[in-house]
Motif scaffolding. Structure first.
Motif, mmCIF file in Angstrom:
data_model
loop_
_atom_site.group_PDB
_atom_site.id
_atom_site.type_symbol
_atom_site.label_atom_id
_atom_site.label_comp_id
_atom_site.label_asym_id
_atom_site.label_seq_id
_atom_site.Cartn_x
_atom_site.Cartn_y
_atom_site.Cartn_z
ATOM 1 N N VAL A 95 18.870 103.085 -66.779
ATOM 2 C CA VAL A 95 19.952 103.860 -66.173
ATOM 3 C C VAL A 95 21.308 103.386 -66.704
ATOM 4 O O VAL A 95 22.225 104.183 -66.914
ATOM 5 C CB VAL A 95 19.887 103.763 -64.643
ATOM 6 C CG1 VAL A 95 21.099 104.423 -63.996
ATOM 7 C CG2 VAL A 95 18.615 104.429 -64.136
ATOM 8 N N LEU B 24 19.563 100.631 -57.877
ATOM 9 C CA LEU B 24 18.634 99.779 -58.614
ATOM 10 C C LEU B 24 19.123 98.338 -58.685
ATOM 11 O O LEU B 24 18.312 97.392 -58.643
ATOM 12 C CB LEU B 24 18.428 100.341 -60.019
ATOM 13 C CG LEU B 24 17.611 101.640 -60.098
ATOM 14 C CD1 LEU B 24 17.653 102.201 -61.511
ATOM 15 C CD2 LEU B 24 16.168 101.373 -59.672
ATOM 16 N N ALA C 6 14.045 99.826 -64.986
ATOM 17 C CA ALA C 6 14.769 101.020 -64.553
ATOM 18 C C ALA C 6 16.273 100.778 -64.543
ATOM 19 O O ALA C 6 17.062 101.664 -64.897
ATOM 20 C CB ALA C 6 14.283 101.442 -63.166
#
Length: 333
Positions: free
Chosen positions: A69, A319, A65
């Motif tokens: 991103v 994240l 992730a």
């Protein structure tokens, strides 16, 4: 059509395979256990065993992730990458004159784009996509003078195509819709007046008389001083017959009032026509001559509308914190 280079960052999506490979790679096990009787055995190098491991799934998902991103954030950043560009009007795309101008400007290898409708404002808003030192060549049949001189960060060369030598086809008369409400004995006079107006300006206008207004109606003649027009009737301009003479502004439109309109006086009718045309004349753009505009700014205008969405930056930060936390937990357990 891509307007900048940053969408090419989406081609970096295969990088997401790196965390998967990292978590699936063969790991070396070097741990050995010493036995008490090992001293009676011949010395030998420790054997290492390679095994496939699929573990730490939450950490793997967090890293995937995080990379996704990061790529999305880079893909929406503004990166000036365009070079010399030629903006060509659609009517001149395949003309020999356009090719000649492009070659004479030494921009044969430059990119070509359709000419925007409002080229100066469009360039001011979008020139951040061009590299410093890039040049613009604008080829158009005509150009209107902007309210302010163009101030761009790139040198611009405006070239206008020569006017055609053949006689142009005369334009069709412009229809102008009017409403006339008058007694039956005065109606022919109003019709004759607007017919005379139609012969002015070389017949550029044709006046269509109706009895009820429409959205196209630009004038209402109310020649009934003993009654009031319906409140729902609206038009930009009214001519009303009243006991007073003047001009007033109402929610129904601008009203010109007079005791007796010039239905037969030629001079008064001409003065009324000229006043009407002056009040409703459409502004004609002043033509801009072909010329070169040097770079007037050191940098393009700021373009806040192309900034990365804030939620991408926040998601990237969150994240990253999650990935670091999971990595720390794995090392100390």
């Amino acid at each position: 059509m891509m307007t900048s280079m940053q969408p090419l960052w989406w081609f970096a999506l295969p990088v997401l395979l790196l965390p998967v490979w990292w978590h699936m790679r063969k790991r070396e096990r070097t741990r050995t256990d010493l036995l008490a009787t090992a001293r009676f055995l011949p010395a030998a190098l420790p054997q290492q065993q390679r095994v496939l491991r699929w573990d730490e799934v939450p950490l793997l998902l967090a890293r995937l992730a995080l990379l996704a991103v990061l790529i999305a954030w880079l893909a929406v950043l503004t990166m000036p990458w365009k070079g010399d560009t030629v903006f060509v009007a659609s009517a001149l795309e395949r003309s020999a004159w356009a090719e000649q101008q492009i070659q004479s400007a030494s921009m044969g290898a430059a990119d070509r784009q359709p000419l925007p409708a409002d080229v100066w404002n469009w360039l001011a808003r979008n020139e951040h996509e061009w590299r410093p030192g890039a040049r613009f060549l604008i080829l158009a049949p005509a150009a209107a003078m902007p309210a302010l001189p163009p101030r761009l960060a790139h040198a611009t060369d405006l070239r206008l195509a020569p006017a055609p030598t053949a006689a142009a086809t005369p334009a069709a008369p412009r229809e102008r819709h009017v409403v006339v409400v008058a007694p039956a004995d005065r109606m022919p006079r109003w019709q004759a007046l607007f017919a005379a107006f139609g012969t002015a300006a070389d017949g550029a206008n044709r006046y269509v008389i109706a009895d009820k207004p429409t959205p196209e109606t630009e004038l209402i003649v109310w020649d009934r001083p003993d009654s009031e027009p319906p409140p729902a009737w609206k038009a930009p301009l009214w001519w009303r017959t009243t006991t007073a003479t003047g001009q007033t502004q109402t929610p129904q439109g601008t009203i010109w009032t007079a005791q007796s309109w010039p239905l037969q006086d030629i001079d008064a009718a001409r003065a009324l026509y000229e006043r009407w045309q002056a009040a409703t004349a459409r502004p004609a753009p002043y033509p801009l001559e072909a010329q070169q505009f040097p770079a007037a700014r050191k940098a393009p205008l700021p373009a806040p509308h192309v900034r990365s969405p804030e939620w991408l930056a926040l998601a990237l930060l969150a994240l990253f914190a999650i990935e670091r936390t999971l990595t720390h937990v794995r090392r100390h357990r």
